[in-house]
Design a protein around this motif. Structure first.
Motif, PDB file in Angstrom:
ATOM      1  N   TYR A 330       0.931  -1.133   0.042  1.00 34.38           N
ATOM      2  CA  TYR A 330      -0.063  -0.005   0.023  1.00 34.38           C
ATOM      3  C   TYR A 330       0.868   1.410   0.126  1.00 34.38           C
ATOM      4  CZ  TYR A 330      -3.593   3.250   1.298  1.00 34.38           C
ATOM      5  OH  TYR A 330      -4.576   4.219   1.283  1.00 34.38           O
ATOM      6  N   ILE A 331       0.790   2.256  -1.126  1.00 38.85           N
ATOM      7  CA  ILE A 331       1.497   3.185  -1.145  1.00 38.85           C
ATOM      8  C   ILE A 331       0.433   4.334  -0.555  1.00 38.85           C
ATOM      9  CG2 ILE A 331       2.658   4.965  -2.440  1.00 38.85           C
ATOM     10  CD1 ILE A 331       4.217   2.292  -2.260  1.00 38.85           C
ATOM     11  N   ASN A 332       0.679   5.168   0.379  1.00 34.97           N
ATOM     12  CA  ASN A 332      -0.291   5.863   1.074  1.00 34.97           C
ATOM     13  C   ASN A 332      -0.096   7.291   0.622  1.00 34.97           C
ATOM     14  OD1 ASN A 332      -2.615   7.211   2.437  1.00 34.97           O
ATOM     15  ND2 ASN A 332      -1.714   6.752   4.350  1.00 34.97           N
ATOM     16  N   ILE A 333      -0.247   7.614  -0.850  1.00 39.18           N
ATOM     17  CA  ILE A 333      -0.166   8.768  -1.530  1.00 39.18           C
ATOM     18  C   ILE A 333      -1.072   8.799  -2.442  1.00 39.18           C
ATOM     19  CG2 ILE A 333       1.643  10.460  -2.663  1.00 39.18           C
ATOM     20  CD1 ILE A 333       3.823   8.826  -1.610  1.00 39.18           C
ATOM     21  N   PRO A 334      -2.085   9.874  -2.461  1.00 37.23           N
ATOM     22  CA  PRO A 334      -3.061  10.040  -3.472  1.00 37.23           C
ATOM     23  C   PRO A 334      -2.628  10.126  -4.785  1.00 37.23           C
ATOM     24  CG  PRO A 334      -3.446  11.204  -1.441  1.00 37.23           C
ATOM     25  CD  PRO A 334      -2.265  10.842  -1.422  1.00 37.23           C
ATOM     26  N   GLN A 335      -2.867   9.191  -5.606  1.00 34.47           N
ATOM     27  CA  GLN A 335      -2.441   9.098  -7.047  1.00 34.47           C
ATOM     28  C   GLN A 335      -3.649   9.110  -8.083  1.00 34.47           C
ATOM     29  OE1 GLN A 335       1.165   9.016  -8.289  1.00 34.47           O
ATOM     30  NE2 GLN A 335       1.034   9.961  -6.342  1.00 34.47           N
ATOM     31  N   ALA A 336      -4.622   9.335  -7.583  1.00 32.22           N
ATOM     32  CA  ALA A 336      -5.987   9.452  -8.334  1.00 32.22           C
ATOM     33  C   ALA A 336      -7.042  10.225  -7.607  1.00 32.22           C
ATOM     34  CB  ALA A 336      -6.454   8.087  -8.773  1.00 32.22           C
ATOM     35  N   ALA A 337      -8.145  10.706  -8.181  1.00 33.02           N
ATOM     36  CA  ALA A 337      -9.178  11.526  -7.533  1.00 33.02           C
ATOM     37  C   ALA A 337     -10.189  11.160  -8.395  1.00 33.02           C
ATOM     38  CB  ALA A 337      -8.809  12.818  -7.350  1.00 33.02           C
ATOM     39  N   GLY A 338     -11.474  10.771  -7.573  1.00 36.05           N
ATOM     40  CA  GLY A 338     -12.828  10.636  -8.214  1.00 36.05           C
ATOM     41  C   GLY A 338     -13.921  11.483  -7.694  1.00 36.05           C
ATOM     42  N   LEU A 339     -14.862  11.041  -8.006  1.00 33.61           N
ATOM     43  CA  LEU A 339     -16.197  11.560  -7.843  1.00 33.61           C
ATOM     44  C   LEU A 339     -16.824  11.141  -6.527  1.00 33.61           C
ATOM     45  CD1 LEU A 339     -17.822  12.670 -11.129  1.00 33.61           C
ATOM     46  CD2 LEU A 339     -16.764  14.537  -9.646  1.00 33.61           C
ATOM     47  N   ALA A 340     -17.237  11.843  -5.643  1.00 35.29           N
ATOM     48  CA  ALA A 340     -17.954  10.997  -4.503  1.00 35.29           C
ATOM     49  C   ALA A 340     -19.419  10.993  -4.983  1.00 35.29           C
ATOM     50  CB  ALA A 340     -17.758  11.843  -3.141  1.00 35.29           C
ATOM     51  N   THR A 341     -20.468  10.084  -4.224  1.00 31.89           N
ATOM     52  CA  THR A 341     -21.688  10.102  -4.337  1.00 31.89           C
ATOM     53  C   THR A 341     -22.382  11.551  -4.254  1.00 31.89           C
ATOM     54  OG1 THR A 341     -21.945   9.242  -2.204  1.00 31.89           O
ATOM     55  CG2 THR A 341     -22.040   7.700  -3.925  1.00 31.89           C
ATOM     56  N   GLU A 342     -23.210  11.768  -4.786  1.00 34.74           N
ATOM     57  CA  GLU A 342     -23.795  13.327  -4.706  1.00 34.74           C
ATOM     58  C   GLU A 342     -24.846  13.246  -3.722  1.00 34.74           C
ATOM     59  OE1 GLU A 342     -23.265  11.953  -7.941  1.00 34.74           O
ATOM     60  OE2 GLU A 342     -21.872  13.325  -8.592  1.00 34.74           O
ATOM     61  N   SER A 343     -25.824  12.096  -3.716  1.00 31.53           N
ATOM     62  CA  SER A 343     -26.854  12.101  -2.681  1.00 31.53           C
ATOM     63  C   SER A 343     -26.613  11.034  -1.746  1.00 31.53           C
ATOM     64  CB  SER A 343     -28.332  11.697  -3.827  1.00 31.53           C
ATOM     65  OG  SER A 343     -28.230  10.573  -4.219  1.00 31.53           O
ATOM     66  N   LEU A 344     -27.512  11.314  -0.454  1.00 29.92           N
ATOM     67  CA  LEU A 344     -27.464  10.350   0.375  1.00 29.92           C
ATOM     68  C   LEU A 344     -28.204   9.150   0.063  1.00 29.92           C
ATOM     69  CD1 LEU A 344     -26.721   9.904   3.144  1.00 29.92           C
ATOM     70  CD2 LEU A 344     -29.135  10.730   4.125  1.00 29.92           C
ATOM     71  N   SER A 345     -29.312   9.236  -0.706  1.00 26.25           N
ATOM     72  CA  SER A 345     -29.776   7.747  -1.111  1.00 26.25           C
ATOM     73  C   SER A 345     -28.718   6.950  -1.984  1.00 26.25           C
ATOM     74  CB  SER A 345     -30.941   8.198  -2.142  1.00 26.25           C
ATOM     75  OG  SER A 345     -30.741   8.789  -3.161  1.00 26.25           O
ATOM     76  N   ALA A 346     -27.871   7.554  -2.782  1.00 22.84           N
ATOM     77  CA  ALA A 346     -26.814   6.928  -3.706  1.00 22.84           C
ATOM     78  C   ALA A 346     -25.893   6.315  -2.704  1.00 22.84           C
ATOM     79  CB  ALA A 346     -26.260   8.169  -4.873  1.00 22.84           C
ATOM     80  N   HIS A 347     -25.451   7.426  -1.861  1.00 24.31           N
ATOM     81  CA  HIS A 347     -24.406   6.913  -0.841  1.00 24.31           C
ATOM     82  C   HIS A 347     -24.737   5.782  -0.221  1.00 24.31           C
ATOM     83  CE1 HIS A 347     -20.858   7.878   1.758  1.00 24.31           C
ATOM     84  NE2 HIS A 347     -21.592   7.228   3.040  1.00 24.31           N
ATOM     85  N   VAL A 348     -26.067   5.426   0.253  1.00 23.91           N
ATOM     86  CA  VAL A 348     -26.522   4.383   1.391  1.00 23.91           C
ATOM     87  C   VAL A 348     -26.567   3.124   0.196  1.00 23.91           C
ATOM     88  CG1 VAL A 348     -28.597   3.315   2.223  1.00 23.91           C
ATOM     89  CG2 VAL A 348     -27.972   5.825   2.771  1.00 23.91           C
ATOM     90  N   GLY A 349     -26.894   3.459  -1.006  1.00 26.33           N
ATOM     91  CA  GLY A 349     -26.944   2.299  -1.820  1.00 26.33           C
ATOM     92  C   GLY A 349     -25.656   1.605  -1.899  1.00 26.33           C
ATOM     93  N   GLN A 350     -24.601   2.647  -2.319  1.00 27.34           N
ATOM     94  CA  GLN A 350     -23.381   1.851  -2.507  1.00 27.34           C
ATOM     95  C   GLN A 350     -22.775   1.170  -1.055  1.00 27.34           C
ATOM     96  OE1 GLN A 350     -19.817   4.770  -1.743  1.00 27.34           O
ATOM     97  NE2 GLN A 350     -19.641   4.264  -3.921  1.00 27.34           N
ATOM     98  N   ARG A 351     -23.347   1.690   0.015  1.00 27.39           N
ATOM     99  CA  ARG A 351     -22.611   1.136   1.316  1.00 27.39           C
ATOM    100  C   ARG A 351     -23.433  -0.096   1.634  1.00 27.39           C
ATOM    101  NH1 ARG A 351     -19.248   5.139   0.256  1.00 27.39           N
ATOM    102  NH2 ARG A 351     -18.036   5.754   1.911  1.00 27.39           N
ATOM    103  N   ILE A 352     -24.868  -0.236   1.164  1.00 26.59           N
ATOM    104  CA  ILE A 352     -25.430  -1.322   1.487  1.00 26.59           C
ATOM    105  C   ILE A 352     -24.796  -2.519   0.432  1.00 26.59           C
ATOM    106  CG2 ILE A 352     -27.574  -2.628   0.494  1.00 26.59           C
ATOM    107  CD1 ILE A 352     -28.824  -0.177   1.142  1.00 26.59           C
ATOM    108  N   ARG A 353     -24.302  -2.296  -0.932  1.00 27.03           N
ATOM    109  CA  ARG A 353     -23.487  -3.108  -1.737  1.00 27.03           C
ATOM    110  C   ARG A 353     -22.056  -3.738  -1.015  1.00 27.03           C
ATOM    111  NH1 ARG A 353     -19.480  -2.458  -5.349  1.00 27.03           N
ATOM    112  NH2 ARG A 353     -20.112  -0.300  -5.791  1.00 27.03           N
TER     113      ARG A 353
END
Length: 704
Positions: A330-353
């Motif tokens: 594990y190299i603990n240096i951010p080497q990419a960046a992405g989009l977080a989930t926009e809504s709470l419902s989408a966030h909950v769906g991701q965590r359920i998976r």
């Protein structure tokens, strides 16, 4: 040797620890011991050497073990006044406490010595560098989300003849094929979508030949140094099958957006990527997270490709590689960046998976019994999976004081002051120790809000996954959307306002009983205090459900870059700095020598010392020496230049880590309390507004 030393020290301490845990004490001496423990842990917290943090872990485990031993041996409602209902509720709370204790201890073991691995050097001769296939899987994401990732991948600092970029398009879209052909990357499709992302990657493995596979989710944009930071580790040790880097997000998740804590309070994933994976690395147990990683093709082929039996194919894949004797890093240096989930419902769906997938692995490939794993790997994988079973324990903690306040049940058969004398050091030492160990990656008390938000939603999926691992399917997390207005998401919030209402009723009943006179005022006050804390946590969950408007399709990234401005190709250019940049626009300091007006066409050069591609833009706002400009339609060269300036810089995200504040438990408690009160206020406002206006989707949220 360091791992062996730690194990031997723990074994040597077992006997004296047992004597301390089981020693019977009166209320006075237990209170005296509790105060001594609290003072000791706060003294140790101020010592900078990390070895003192190990002493804090040991002290915390002693306090928690002593509390649980006392709970199990002296507080169960047994004996002549046996009550089956009281015992049932008491066993539920004991079960939740044992779960929390297990997670605490396993977490300490997991993070006992974060490795902080440094990147290994590559051979000086670039002709010796290996070939790499870069996979960008996509299913239903819009092309606008995928384009920056593809363009950034093409610009990686690696010999161009030694890497190939592949877009794995499970949506089989013509516009994707045309774009890939235009920019010179390979577009791969398949006849079906069997096994979702895992199947998509496995199908691509059959059509590619690179020695290594780098995988990026289609919204995770790599910095140009990604391969140079990761491949040296692969070449230095031929037994390493995986090099993982952090998942970093340049947009706020629903917690950060709705509570306005972006870059002020660490988000939910910071603890895992900032600390836990470094701790895993010490035990050779850092695992694949599905993106921002490089895998060795021979290791993947040995285990039959990406695992397809569960919906968390990433962790399952690395578990199988570890069981075959392969190592990870594990190299603990951010080497990419992405989009977080926009809504709470989408966030909950991701965590359920995620929760369902980890429960599936726990059921079908349990790390405690899987051959080939070492002690540390079993602990790290087990803790990662057990973590997602917090649904029921969290709900028990949020409702347990109501058993006494509303039902009169004695689920802890002990004097209130004695409960406090044993429970206080258990809670305080765990909080202070975690604050010291987790530092800037997780602020105290925020885990309770995260878990409360998700508890009711992951409870059933995790239990069903244990019963029948084949239930459920892979769901893609939507990215790149908008939230067109402020609103209270009453559908997501139903469990939170039920918990809030029950605790409010319990609090009111407790106050009435206290004012009316109680035979056990200490026990009553203890449960009232517990309920007040639960109200703040449930209120915090309600505050998160207050969705805030997000209408920008392109996320602004606050960053200071050197830039140049000019009116056109024939005019002079002036140096300046950016304030923020997005994929569609930029805000800059207006050079004093330049005069522009709203509607003017200008040209902007980002990072002029490294770039010569000018971007065309239109001035949308000019005030107080700041110009906000919107990009006009870009050529591929211009778009690639923007991607490199905004996302592709090697140091693009390192500065974000440097600005993180370390945790202060009392400040964090006040912070959580603030949001808890705000959530309670917003709930009552929404409730009364709904009763009198009978809104259809949910009333607009309070703007505060």
């Amino acid at each position: 040797m360091r791992q062996l030393s730690i194990v031997l020290i723990l074994v040597a301490m077992a006997l004296p620890a047992y004597a301390l845990v089981t020693a019977p004490l009166s209320l006075f001496w237990q209170a005296f011991t509790a105060i001594g423990m609290v003072i000791a842990v706060n003294v140790l917290r101020r010592l900078h050497d990390y070895r003192w943090a190990l002493a804090m872990m040991g002290l915390s485990v002693l306090a928690s073990s002593r509390y649980l031993y006392w709970r199990l041996t002296e507080t169960l409602p047994l004996g002549q006044e046996f009550n089956a209902w009281d015992l049932f509720l008491s066993l539920g709370l004991i079960g939740a406490e044992l779960y929390a204790y297990t997670i605490l201890v396993l977490g300490f073991v997991q993070t006992i010595w974060p490795l902080h691995r440094k990147p290994a050097a590559l051979p000086a001769d670039a002709s010796q560098w290996p070939t790499v296939d870069i996979f960008i899987p996509s299913y239903n994401e819009p092309l606008a989300v995928v384009r920056p990732t593809v363009l950034a991948a093409l610009a990686l600092d690696w010999p161009r003849d030694k890497f190939n970029v592949y877009v794995l398009d499970d949506g089989r879209r013509e516009e994707f094929r045309a774009f890939c052909e235009h920019v010179g990357v390979t577009h791969i499709t398949r006849a079906d979508n069997k096994h979702a992302k895992a199947g998509n990657i496995n199908a691509a493995l059959k059509h590619t030949r690179g020695e290594y596979i780098a995988i990026f989710d289609c919204d995770h944009i790599p910095v140009r140094s990604f391969l140079q930071m990761t491949m040296g580790t692969m070449l230095a040790d031929r037994e390493v099958s995986l090099v993982q880097t952090p998942h970093h997000f340049f947009s706020p998740d629903p917690f950060e957006k709705n509570l306005n804590t972006f870059r002020k309070v660490p988000n939910e994933g910071e603890l895992f990527y900032g600390l836990i994976q470094d701790g895993n690395d010490f035990w050779d147990a850092s695992f694949f997270c599905g993106s921002c990683a490089v895998l060795r093709r021979t290791a993947l082929e040995e285990i039959g490709g990406i695992a397809t039996e569960t919906v968390t194919e990433d962790a399952h894949t690395s578990l199988r590689m570890h069981s075959r004797g392969w190592k990870s890093a594990y190299i603990n240096i951010p080497q990419a960046a992405g989009l977080a989930t926009e809504s709470l419902s989408a966030h909950v769906g991701q965590r359920i998976r995620w929760a369902r997938g980890m429960a599936q692995i726990f059921r079908v490939d349990n790390p405690m019994f899987k051959p080939g794993l070492n002690f540390g790997q079993r602990i790290c994988y087990s803790n990662a999976m057990l973590h997602f079973f917090y649904g029921l324990p969290r709900l028990i903690f949020l409702t347990s004081p109501l058993a006494y306040l509303l039902l009169g049940a004695e689920i802890i058969k002990a004097q209130g002051w004695m409960v406090l004398a044993y429970a206080a050091p258990h809670v305080i030492l765990a909080t202070v120790t975690n604050s010291r160990v987790q530092g800037p990656f997780r602020h105290s008390f925020w885990a309770e809000i995260y878990e409360t938000v998700l508890a009711t939603f992951i409870l059933v999926p995790t239990l069903l996954a244990v019963i029948n691992p084949k239930l459920g399917k892979f769901n893609v997390t939507a990215k790149g959307g908008i939230v067109d207005r402020d609103y209270f998401d009453k559908d997501i919030a139903r469990p939170y306002y039920l918990l809030f209402s029950l605790n409010m009723i319990g609090f009111a009943v407790g106050i009435i009983r206290l004012l009316a006179g109680s035979a056990h005022p200490d026990t009553l006050m203890l449960n009232i205090g517990w309920t007040m804390y639960n109200l703040l946590i449930a209120g915090g969950a309600l505050a998160v459900a207050n969705e805030k408007r997000q209408v920008r399709t392109a996320v602004r990234v606050r960053t200071k870059l050197q830039a140049a401005m000019r009116l056109d190709a024939d005019s002079g250019a002036y140096l300046t700095d950016t304030l923020d940049v997005s994929y569609s626009g930029v805000a800059l300091q207006l050079p004093p020598e330049l005069t522009v007006a709203t509607g003017d066409h200008i040209q902007i050069l980002l990072m002029p010392e490294r770039n010569d591609v000018w971007l065309d833009a239109t001035v949308r706002r000019n005030s107080h020496g700041i110009v906000a400009a919107q990009m006009t339609e870009m050529s591929i060269a211009q778009e690639s230049a923007l991607v490199q300036a905004l996302f592709g810089r090697a140091d693009a995200w390192i500065q974000w880590r440097e600005t993180q504040r370390s945790d202060k438990p009392l400040s964090a408690l006040l912070n959580v309390g603030h949001y808890g009160l705000r959530g309670g206020r917003d709930f009552f406002q929404w409730f009364f507004r709904s009763v009198f206006t009978r809104g259809s989707r949910g009333a607009p949220a309070n703007s505060a």
